[in-house]
Design an enzyme around this catalytic site. Structure first.
Site, mmCIF file in Angstrom:
data_model
loop_
_atom_site.group_PDB
_atom_site.id
_atom_site.type_symbol
_atom_site.label_atom_id
_atom_site.label_comp_id
_atom_site.label_asym_id
_atom_site.label_seq_id
_atom_site.Cartn_x
_atom_site.Cartn_y
_atom_site.Cartn_z
ATOM 1 N N TYR A 75 19.566 45.648 12.931
ATOM 2 C CA TYR A 75 20.343 46.694 13.792
ATOM 3 C C TYR A 75 19.591 46.633 15.187
ATOM 4 C CZ TYR A 75 22.697 50.639 15.587
ATOM 5 O OH TYR A 75 23.556 51.473 16.340
ATOM 6 N N PHE A 127 42.541 40.191 37.914
ATOM 7 C CA PHE A 127 42.745 40.052 36.511
ATOM 8 C C PHE A 127 43.136 41.022 35.845
ATOM 9 C CE2 PHE A 127 41.703 39.123 32.069
ATOM 10 C CZ PHE A 127 42.511 38.074 31.849
ATOM 11 N N THR A 128 44.260 40.928 34.856
ATOM 12 C CA THR A 128 44.655 42.244 34.126
ATOM 13 C C THR A 128 43.557 43.112 33.725
ATOM 14 O OG1 THR A 128 44.588 41.086 32.344
ATOM 15 C CG2 THR A 128 46.779 41.216 33.357
ATOM 16 N N ASP A 218 32.863 36.947 37.543
ATOM 17 C CA ASP A 218 33.534 36.943 36.411
ATOM 18 C C ASP A 218 33.484 35.481 35.863
ATOM 19 O OD1 ASP A 218 35.569 36.610 34.421
ATOM 20 O OD2 ASP A 218 37.124 38.078 35.122
ATOM 21 N N LYS A 261 35.939 32.179 25.835
ATOM 22 C CA LYS A 261 36.730 31.071 26.752
ATOM 23 C C LYS A 261 35.835 29.855 26.543
ATOM 24 C CE LYS A 261 39.485 34.646 27.738
ATOM 25 N NZ LYS A 261 39.287 35.321 28.627
ATOM 26 N N ARG A 385 52.995 35.071 32.481
ATOM 27 C CA ARG A 385 52.050 35.549 33.618
ATOM 28 C C ARG A 385 52.946 35.895 34.826
ATOM 29 N NH1 ARG A 385 48.661 38.323 31.292
ATOM 30 N NH2 ARG A 385 46.607 37.398 30.614
ATOM 31 N N PHE A 452 51.982 44.073 29.114
ATOM 32 C CA PHE A 452 52.454 42.683 28.714
ATOM 33 C C PHE A 452 52.291 42.308 27.207
ATOM 34 C CE2 PHE A 452 48.332 40.657 28.846
ATOM 35 C CZ PHE A 452 47.732 41.682 29.807
#
Ligand SMILES: *Cc1c(COP(=O)(O)O)cnc(C)c1O
Length: 462
Positions: A75, A127-128, A218, A261, A385, A452
């Site tokens: 943990y 970005f969303t 990012d 990604k 998009r 979306f």
């Protein structure tokens, strides 16, 4: 010396396979209707080739699978956490690490720590999830990407670049004290997977330093961005992707990462920072939203696989094959005369739905309709998009009408073959031939946030 080869052939062979099934058109027609013409609401069992996203859909290597077995599930103070911290420091150079369950977990933390109500956060295109977290913290996003990014026909190589004049104007208008950081993405997803150049990033660093403004990076697709710098920016052809990635990170103060990604894992992310006080505060907040600061919502095995995936993502041969496959599909579509965003981006091919379906107004959701049509044709799953993703203006409540109305064919890493790419290209061509018959959609259900993902539609009356 590595032998010279023109092909982008994959630097791996396949050890395990997963069957794919092609459904009938009747089944697909029923499935897309049940999904409210939203490809996010399809069941994956009804999909043939799944290009919805490259997020969490990568194939892990045998090393990563072995890493899952080695994960330390303590943990607190897990060995896998310290392995990940060591890799993040050595490969990216950031001092402090907080794991999160995925990218948006890190976006939530950094937004809450750094943004005060009334702040403005400039970024190289929105970005969303990033924008929603900035707004929930009381901030307003301001677009400072170069104009070329909004033009699907511009062949400019570095559409992820910041327009320095736009950034200077924002600083003059609001004052540096109202700008907690510049939000900088490598590569820019919403522009079609477009890179920022090192020259531009260095200039952004000089300008923000002069005003005492941070850069929060990012870094979701930083390896792909570095590869584009190696390929196209003068003076960098001899450098490795790993070296370029390290320099990019060194020009920023902290980062949010969706490891789903570039970093080749199915789940995971992190927040990294060089600032001790930001680390302190984020480390305190993470226990509310994610978990203890040494696991942040992840299992020990997830952190182990991420640490290994980060190393693999920086291999030149890997990234060349990954982006090479995307270029292969993109070039095929360009040759067939299909309107796509150019230059071809690094993680997917973006169809220009405005040019594909010029007879549809933007409020008939052309990209959403095109994605549904591609599914119907071949079981190929893509993503909208465009106007649906852009959502509504938080002040006026009106639809945002983005210049780019795109369908994204996103290529998972190490998953599909060149023959699959051929099937995709054939399907897009078939739909293009009967494009005049595509009617457009109307929205029947609209969620409040990130619409979306869950919005529902039906065909417009003919
Ligand atoms: C995917 C993504 C995110 C969000 O990450 P999640 O892991 O999906 O929460 C943030 N920024 C960019 C550029 C992304 O592509």
């Amino acid at each position: 010396m590595t032998p010279q080869r023109a092909s982008w052939a994959e630097p791996y062979k396949i050890k395990m396979v997963e069957p794919l099934f092609l459904t009938t058109r009747e089944t697909r027609a029923r499935a897309i209707e049940e999904a409210g013409y939203n490809t996010f609401l399809l069941r994956s069992a009804d999909v043939y080739i799944d290009l919805l996203t490259d997020s969490g859909t990568s194939a892990m290597s045998d090393r990563q699978w072995a890493g899952l077995m080695m994960g330390d599930e303590a943990y607190a103070g897990s060995r896998s956490y310290y392995h990940l911290e060591e890799v993040v420091r050595r490969r990216y150079g950031y001092r402090h690490l907080i794991p999160t369950h995925q990218g948006r977990g890190a976006e939530n933390l950094i937004s809450q720590v750094l943004i005060k109500p009334g702040d403005v956060i400039p970024g190289n295109m929105y970005f969303t999830t990033t924008k929603v977290h900035q707004e929930l913290a009381g901030g307003t996003f301001a677009d400072i990407v170069v104009d070329e990014a909004h033009d699907p026909r511009s062949l400019f190589r570095f559409k992820g670049n910041v327009d320095l004049a736009k950034l200077e104007a924002l600083i003059a208008e609001h004052g540096a004290a109202r700008i907690p950081y510049v939000s900088l993405a490598t590569t820019v997803n919403m522009a079609g997977g477009q890179p920022i150049s090192l020259e531009n990033l260095r200039a952004v660093r000089a300008l923000t330093r002069a005003h005492g403004i941070r850069i929060i990076h990012d870094m979701t697709r930083v390896a792909e961005n570095a590869y584009m710098i190696q390929l196209h920016e003068p003076g960098h052809a001899h450098r490795s992707v790993a070296e370029i990635v390290f320099e990019i990170c060194s020009l920023t103060d902290g980062a949010t990462m969706s490891a789903k990604k570039d970093a080749l894992v199915n789940i995971g992310g992190f927040l990294a920072t060089n600032e001790d006080d930001v680390f302190e505060e984020a480390r305190n907040l993470v226990v509310i939203y994610e978990g203890l600061h040494t696991y942040g919502g992840l299992a020990g095995r997830d952190m182990e696989a991420m640490a290994i995936g980060i190393e693999e993502s920086l291999d030149d041969d890997h990234i060349r094959a990954r982006v090479g496959q995307v270029f292969y599909l993109g070039d095929k579509l360009v040759e067939a005369g299909i309107p796509v965003v150019r230059p071809i981006g690094t993680h997917g091919v973006f169809l220009d739905a405005k040019a594909f379906l010029p007879h549809l107004p933007q409020d008939a959701f052309p990209a959403q309709a095109l994605a549904a049509e591609l599914y119907l044709d071949s079981g190929l799953r893509a993503m909208e998009r465009g106007i649906v993703s852009a959502g509504r203006d938080s002040r006026t409540g009106e639809h945002c009408y983005p210049a780019l109305e795109l369908v994204r064919l996103t290529i998972p890493r190490r998953v599909y073959t060149q023959a699959h790419m051929d099937v995709v290209a054939e399907s897009v061509q078939r739909v293009y031939e009967r494009r005049a018959s595509i009617r457009g959609l109307e929205m029947t259900y609209e969620p409040k946030y990130l619409r979306f993902f869950q919005a529902r539609f039906r065909p417009r009356p003919g």
